[in-house]
Design a protein around this motif. Sequence first.
Motif: not given
Length: 316
Positions: A260-281
Amino acid sequence: MNGAQHDLITLVLGIFGVLILASAIGYVLHRKLSPDGSNSAIENLNARIKAWWIMVIFIGVAFLAGRAGVIILFAFCSFAALREFITLTNTKRADHWALASAFFVVLPIQYYLLWAEEYGIYSIFVPVYAFLLMPIISVLRGDTERFLIRIAEVQWALMICVFCASHVPALLTLTIPGYEGRNVLLIAFLVIVVQLSDVLQYVWGKLFGRTKIAPKLSPSKTVEGFIGGIASATLIGASLWWITPFTPFQAGLLSLIITLMGFFGGLVMSAIKRDRGVKDWGHIIEGHGGLIDRLDSVVFSAPIFFHLVRYWWSLT
């Protein structure tokens, strides 16, 4: 051969067996459904399998090298992840000394404290001392434009890429009655369960996914994939109880928490990527994007898993 070595070898052989089976399935799917590479889902799956071969070999070599190998591996991962994170931040020339301190002072000290097993200072070095140090270094340059945003981004990068990631090898420092010399298996348990959860959420989502769970953050994640992946990984974690100091029920409960923590961690990091306008890190791993794209679930679950294991024995 002692019990820990026997369990580790058994686990490694099992992982290689799964990868061989996955590679065979991927090959058949490619030949039958995507001979010209037109099926993006199958091509992505095969790219992921190839990347997993590389990652498993690197992790396996680190495990064989012992405590030093594991710490060096994750120190390198922290450095590479920190570099990926910083490339997406709003840092300016005035932050260069702070960034240099993050890479060449904070990161090495954090892993040295881990090596020395100085838990008292290790557990607060980044969120207290480093967090205070970063703005002090930057403010001396006198540039106040977007100062709070710039500093917060560097602090968050240190928290994710250094502090949280270092809790994976920190599992080697735990003293568990009756489990001496086997702590490397805790790392294997954490990584296998969390990463399998990611893979299984992807597979369940592709097979049965209909309802988007967070379309603005991660369009590929579905409710069906989430439920199927978390449930499957939890059951697999329970079945791996024999490499942990826990009962099957306890191992399953811990698996549920970290997935569950891993899933929500993925969402948080996806939010950062969306904020920066990139698909991958980044593009360091074929089929997986950047290193953070693979570490996001692990780094969010690692501190929780570490402290649950550390304090479990005082509660039982």
